[in-house]
Structures are given as C-alpha cells and as structure tokens.
Enzyme design. Structure first.
Site, mmCIF file in Angstrom:
data_model
loop_
_atom_site.group_PDB
_atom_site.id
_atom_site.type_symbol
_atom_site.label_atom_id
_atom_site.label_comp_id
_atom_site.label_asym_id
_atom_site.label_seq_id
_atom_site.Cartn_x
_atom_site.Cartn_y
_atom_site.Cartn_z
ATOM 1 C CG ASP A 1 -1.772 1.213 1.377
ATOM 2 O OD1 ASP A 1 -1.726 2.077 0.477
ATOM 3 O OD2 ASP A 1 -2.499 1.329 2.388
ATOM 4 C CE LYS B 1 -1.838 6.891 -3.478
ATOM 5 N NZ LYS B 1 -2.391 5.991 -2.449
ATOM 6 C CD GLU C 1 -5.138 3.491 -2.555
ATOM 7 O OE1 GLU C 1 -6.042 4.248 -2.156
ATOM 8 O OE2 GLU C 1 -3.986 3.882 -2.801
ATOM 9 C CG ASP D 1 -9.106 5.316 1.569
ATOM 10 O OD1 ASP D 1 -8.644 5.813 2.599
ATOM 11 O OD2 ASP D 1 -8.405 4.714 0.730
#
Length: 618
Positions: A23, A86, A186, A210
C-alpha cells in the site's frame, strides 16, 4: 542467474517465492504478505512499526533517508524533505499548480504539460524516483523481516488514478527492483481483505469509504463473477485527518488567546501543538475528554467539542458519497456492504455518520490502516496461483507501447493487464508544420525501444499544418480476448484517422519472455537514468527552440540587456545539452525558464492594450 519459469497464460512468474502486497500511501506506506498459516499479515521489521511515513529526506551528499528518520527533518530542513509525493505521481505542473503552496519543497515548472520534477539540493527528482525510494525501503524491510529476497509485488493505487499515474507507479516499482505483477485499486484490495469478491458466484454492490491523513475518496464497486467494476468514484485529495488536527490546534490557539506574533516567532511551537492535537484526536476515540499541558498552554478538549469542530469536514465527505451514488445512478438502499479504510475512520463520529448515511453498519473489524495492504497480499497470493478457488482472467504477458521522442518506450497497455482491454493516450507534434506522424509499436519491459521487440509501424498522414504542440493525436490500443491488438490513431482537430491490426503472439517462447522480464529488472536503474537524460535533453532542446523562436518573432518586447542575458542563458543550456549531465540540463533549463517567464506575460499585456484601443493584433 536463477532460472525463472513463466506462465504465458497469466503472465506470472512460477518460481516459489514470496509476492508481497504494498500500500503506497500519501501519508504512510506499508507492506504485507501471506504467512505460512495462509493468512495475510503486515510486516513490522525489528519493531520499527508497521506504518512507514511516505517521506524522503536528502542530505547534503544526496543520500536518501526514508520514513520515521526522514520525518524529523520536516521542520529542520523542509526544502529537502519530500512528503505527499503520491499527489505528484503522473501529474503535470498544470495539475498541481493550484496546490504549490502546500509543498515546502520546490516543484519545478519547466513545461506546464510535462511531468513535474522536484528540486532537492542541486539535484532534480521525478515523483517516480521518490516513490521508488519509499518502495526500496519497504522491499528492504520485507527482506530483512522474512529473511528472503523479495522481487515481486502487487501495488495498490486509488480507483481514480488515470493511466499516466498507474504507469508512474509501475515504473517506480521497477526502479526499486520489483517486478510489479499487478496494479490494484485500493477499494478492490480493501474488499478482498474482508473476503468480499472471493466467491465467484457473489453479486454485490459495495461502497468503500477511505479517509486517510491527507486525502479522502469514496468508490462504488459492482462485484460479479469475481470481477470488480468501479461504477463511480469521488473525493477530495486535500481533505483528511490532518484537517482534524488543524481544527484542534486552532481551537487551542483561540481558547488560550495565543497571539499570531508569538506563534510566528516560535515555529517549533506550532509543530508541538500539531503533535499534541494528533495525540488528542487518537485519545478521543476511546475517551470523552483530553486534558494535557504544553508548557503554560492548556491543551484541553472534549469529544463533543471535537465533533463540532470536524462536523463540516465530515459532511463534505458525505456530500462526496452522495455525488458518487448519483454518478452510479444508485440509492443507498442498493449498497450491500460498506468498507472503512484509512486511519481517520477510527474517529467514532466519522463511523457513526457513515453508518447513518448508508443505513448499515460498516465493516471496521480489520485495522483501517492495514486493510488495503492485506488485500494486496491476498491479490498477490491469487496471482501466485496459490488459491485454486479463484478464477483469474487471462492477462497480457508483456507491455505494449509506442516509441516517443529520443527512442523511449511509452507503455500504453502494461504487462499483466487483464484482457480484453482498451487504453489510450494523447500525443502532439514537436515541430511547426508537421503533417505526418510515424507510429511505431513495441512490446517489452525496457525503457528504450531498441531493447524491446518491434511489432509494427504506420504513418498518420494528413495532419493539418499547425504550430508544434497544437495537433492532438489520440492513440488507442485495443487488445481482444484472442490477443489481437488493434492500434488506432486519430488527430482530433481534423478527424484524420489510421489504424492497424497486429497479432502479438508471433511465436514468443517462454525463454524469450523470461529473458525480457529478467532484463527489465536487472537494467532498471540504468534504463531509468537513460530515460531521464533523454527526457531532459528533449525538454531542453524544445525550450531552446521555443525561446529562440520567441526572440525572432517578438524581440521588440525585450530591451537590449534582456536579449543579451536571454542569449547567455540559451548558450548555457546548449552547452549543458552537449555535456549530457541530466541535472545540469534541468538547472540551466530552469534558469532560462525563470528569466523568460515575464516576457510572454508582457507580450499578452501589449496585445490586450492594443485590442482595447481597437487595433487588430496579429
């Protein structure tokens, strides 16, 4: 060299070795694997913690520190400490310009359409290189903990990541010495961790909520026959638990009547307050009041006050959920399961609001920080062929792409993509008046096309003569279930179209595919170094061309001194291009860009003032 056998039907390596699930997060990253008891498990190497902060610090020598050690430099050396990388993966400067003030480091704007670069010390890094540093750290921790080499991985990305961002993630894995078997969404990974979608007969619609440290997204998934389809996704890439911490800090500043000047004079105090706020937020998940002191400052807050402070931000996440459902053309009653992901979903108020919104209790039994990595490990186990109950769709064994400037391979369909599949990208011309474009199609894993296998080539003819960068050419790859590849090129402004059909099987043996895969890992570092030098040269040459053309056409807007200095910068960039040092080229290009940026604005101002006077402007 170890012999590795490859199954061409699945594109997966058959050697008995561990495949990890990673992850790669905005705030934290972690790695998991399937343990000998056949259960997914996160790796905590030498008790250093499961979560590795996604932070990279470069010292004066250019050596990288990753994780907790790097975190310490966020306040002492912010210019050389990179976080939230990211958010920059696969992005151009245009994509992130509005958020430049949220980064303490310099994001380089050398061409608004090309991918961003980050300056640390005297070097220029791509988000791919920085992400590779984080992945190297995860790989190293996994190898140290498991006492075995780790060369293969499944890496997760948000469902909303586009093709460019997914390819950048894949490239980062390759640079870190990993064979990335699959890029997995994800929310799909989180669902797998709860066992949702493992039963091929299962038909479900689920919502994955999330909420991490810095980002929020919600995905609506339809699961049928073991296939996960993203129906809709929504969110905010600048909303998360960090906002909860900031709300507490501001509350304490007001309740303690702290002066702005006092805080500015002591930046360390703000950092201490932020850390206390994070501590308070965590404490309030299990208790009703937090009451501590920081020097003379009372850091006191109740759970009810905290809920009031975050109410608006939590409502924003629910508004995103509402929009995602609307985009999927569904009502909340159509949702069979709700899965919570991200550390910030531990907040009881968040959990309750999500339950009330969807009308059902969400899954929260698995640690929300770990659930995505655990799901990625399950996906890795499926790819390893260790779960006979799961049917895997056929995948393409090698990447398919086209040749771009400088002989680089631009991957359009990555290896291990499920087939049938369709993917495309947009390109443009590099010189004025270009009317033809040669499209060369390659198969392979290396960054330079000369190391890959050429499949076909055709010319897109009849592009209207326009300035460089104006034509927009869509190149689409369609790979059907029989392995037949159709490549189509369309110039969008004129509608000019050309297509070709290719059968990419053409007798590739297991040994050939195996060698191509092993070489791609063996030469990853040198390949990436060559790619970055070629890209820097291409951008530098394009910049020289653009600025020289500007001077010849619009020299009248510059005074003699400005023209002279511009020419000095051009010569310095040309010399760097001859020298072949990537960082020097980028430095001289940045210098030329910084100096010439005001000229275009001045030309625009002149054009506007002429137009205001009623004069025509060429």
């Amino acid at each position: 060299m170890a012999k590795i056998s490859i199954n061409l039907a699945t594109g997966s390596l058959q050697q008995e070795e561990i495949i990890v699930g990673i992850d790669l997060g905005t705030t934290n990253s972690l790695v998991a694997y399937i343990n000998p008891e056949k259960n997914p498990q996160v790796i905590n190497d030498m008790g250093r913690g499961i979560l590795v902060p996604s932070i990279v610090h470069f010292n004066e020598k250019g050596d990288a520190l990753v994780g907790n050690e790097a975190k310490e430099f966020l306040t002492t050396d912010p210019e050389n400490t990179i976080f939230s990388v990211k958010r920059l993966l696969g992005r151009s400067y245009n994509d992130v310009a509005a958020h430049q003030d949220t980064f303490s480091y310099k994001v380089i704007d050398d061409d608004k359409e090309s991918l961003v670069k980050i300056k640390a010390g005297n070097r220029f890094y791509t988000p791919i290189e920085l992400s590779a540093e984080i992945l190297k750290e995860l790989k190293s921790r996994a190898e140290h903990s498991l006492k075995t080499p780790v060369n293969r991985a499944v890496i997760t990305v948000p469902a909303y990541f586009n093709d460019s961002q997914r390819q950048a993630t894949r490239d980062a894995g390759k640079l870190a010495g990993l064979d990335v078997l699959r890029i997995v969404n994800e929310p799909t990974a989180a669902s797998l961790a709860y066992g949702i979608g493992l039963d091929p007969s299962e038909h479900k619609t689920i919502a994955v909520y999330d909420l991490g440290g810095g980002t929020f997204d919600v995905s609506i998934l339809a699961i049928q026959n073991g296939i996960f389809e993203v129906l809709a996704t929504n969110g905010n890439t600048f909303l998360g638990g960090d906002d909860f911490d900031r709300a507490i800090v501001h509350y304490w500043i007001e309740s303690n009547k702290l002066k702005e000047a006092e805080l500015q004079a002591n930046p360390g105090l703000m950092q201490q307050l932020r850390l206390k706020a994070e501590e308070a937020k965590i404490a309030l998940t299990t208790q009703n009041i937090y009451n501590e002191k920081l020097g003379d400052i009372w850091c006191s807050i109740t759970r009810i006050t905290f809920q009031e402070l975050i109410k608006v931000r939590v409502q924003e996440t629910l508004d995103s959920c509402k929009q995602a459902l609307k985009d999927a053309k569904l009502k909340t009653t159509a949702i069979d399961e709700v899965v919570l992901v991200g550390g910030s979903t531990r907040t009881p108020y968040v959990k309750q609001q999500v339950a009330d919104f969807f009308g059902r209790q969400p899954h929260d039994q698995i640690n929300p920080d770990e659930v995505v990595a655990l799901g990625a490990a399950i996906q890795a186990d499926i790819l390893a062929g260790n779960r006979s109950d799961i049917l895997l769709l056929d995948v393409t064994p090698l990447s398919l792409g086209i040749e771009t400037m400088g002989g680089l391979m631009d991957v359009i369909i990555p290896r291990n993509a499920k087939i049938p599949t369709k993917a495309g990208r947009q390109y443009t011309t590099s010189i004025d008046g270009q009317v033809n474009m040669k499209i060369s199609i390659f198969q392979g894993e290396r960054d330079l096309v000369k190391e890959n296998r050429k499949l076909a080539e055709f010319d897109l003819k009849g592009i209207p003569a326009m300035p460089a960068g104006f034509p927009k050419v869509d190149i689409n790859f369609l790979l059907n279930a029989d392995g037949i590849l159709t490549v189509q090129a369309v110039e969008l402004r004129s509608g000019v179209k050309q297509e070709i059909e290719i059968t990419p099987a053409y007798g590739l043996t297991d040994d050939v595919v195996e060698k191509m895969l092993v070489d791609s890992i063996t030469y990853a570092k040198s390949d990436v170094a060559q790619r970055m030098l070629i890209e820097a040269k291409s951008e530098g040459e394009q910049l020289v061309y653009t600025v020289e053309r500007f001077i010849s056409k619009n020299g009248q807007v510059l005074d003699e001194e400005e023209t002279k200095i511009t020419l000095v910068h051009i010569e310095a960039l040309k010399a760097a291009l001859q020298d072949g040092d990537k960082d020097l080229i980028l430095k001289k290009a940045d210098d030329l860009n910084e100096f010439t940026r005001p000229f275009a604005e001045r030309l625009m101002d002149l054009a506007v003032s002429k137009a205001m006077k009623g004069k025509s402007v060429d």
